[in-house]
Design an enzyme around this catalytic site. Structure first.
Site, mmCIF file in Angstrom:
data_model
loop_
_atom_site.group_PDB
_atom_site.id
_atom_site.type_symbol
_atom_site.label_atom_id
_atom_site.label_comp_id
_atom_site.label_asym_id
_atom_site.label_seq_id
_atom_site.Cartn_x
_atom_site.Cartn_y
_atom_site.Cartn_z
ATOM 1 N N PHE A 8 36.207 42.578 43.410
ATOM 2 C CA PHE A 8 37.391 42.806 42.598
ATOM 3 C C PHE A 8 37.326 42.011 41.304
ATOM 4 C CE2 PHE A 8 39.122 43.972 46.721
ATOM 5 C CZ PHE A 8 39.985 45.013 46.438
ATOM 6 N N ASP A 9 37.519 42.710 40.192
ATOM 7 C CA ASP A 9 37.776 42.023 38.941
ATOM 8 C C ASP A 9 39.113 41.297 39.099
ATOM 9 O OD1 ASP A 9 37.564 41.361 36.181
ATOM 10 O OD2 ASP A 9 38.879 43.047 35.690
#
Length: 232
Positions: A8-9
């Site tokens: 996940f960014d």
């Protein structure tokens, strides 16, 4: 191959960092004697490595000037801007759903690791992630493809079992350079066109749509060329 791990960014995917990042950029530019663009003119700076953004804002390749701008930015960001931030609605519920389904979850952000950890702790997200990965303060691993490669090696993850989730082209490009699938987040700071153009296999228009996108990734091959989601 089934997806077992999700990267996940952070900015624009899990949290909305708009006030802290833009105000810290304005502060750095002002301290250097440069005009400060309006907040809405700085939204493109959310996501890319900070050094790249300042090179553009200052219209220079002078590393000394760029590094000075980064230092001024961090003077404010580390004490104030870090917390001018908010979780997107439904993020906690979405992460809990994904974890309950048995996925391994890791944060992959171009933001320095020390700041990413503080944000994770501030929002009490630590129990929802198996690891938090970011760049070093000297810029090492600030490029998304390099960071993702480092995570894959460190965590011993197979690219075909891993997907990157993020809101900017850098997330999509980083995933594709590592032969991974990529889910584009449209509620962040990238555009649908940007995400698709740079290789998004599917789109999530809200945090609640991320689990659906992951299920589609499990159902179809990432290399088939077929769209994973209805993007209308």
């Amino acid at each position: 191959m089934p997806i077992t791990a999700i990267l996940f960014d952070l900015d624009g995917t899990l949290t909305d960092p708009k006030p802290g990042i833009t105000r810290s950029i304005q502060y750095a530019l002002s301290e250097l004697g440069y005009p400060s663009p309006a907040v809405d003119e700085l939204l493109w700076c959310i996501g890319p490595p900070l050094q790249q953004s300042f090179a553009t804002l200052l219209d220079t390749s002078d590393k000394v000037l760029i590094n000075r701008a980064v230092t001024l930015y961090r003077d404010r960001y580390a004490t104030i801007g870090l917390f001018e931030n908010a979780l997107y609605p439904q993020i906690l519920e979405t992460l809990e759903t994904i974890r309950a389904a048995g996925y391994q979850t890791l944060i992959a952000t171009s933001k320095p690791h020390v700041y990413a950890l503080r944000i994770v702790e501030h929002f009490k997200l630590a129990t929802l992630f198996d690891g938090v990965y970011g760049s070093e303060l000297d810029g090492t691993r600030s490029e998304k493809d390099t960071l993702i490669a480092y995570i894959l090696k460190t965590e011993q993850l197979a690219p075909e079992n891993t997907v990157m989730t993020g809101d900017r082209q850098h997330d999509m490009i980083g995933a594709k350079r590592n032969q991974m699938g990529a889910i584009g987040i449209t509620y962040g700071y990238g555009t649908v066109e940007e995400l698709i153009r740079h290789g998004a296999d599917g789109l999530a228009h809200s945090p609640a749509e991320i689990p659906k996108a992951l299920l589609e990734c499990d159902r179809f091959s990432m290399t088939s060329g077929s769209p994973l989601l209805n993007t209308n």
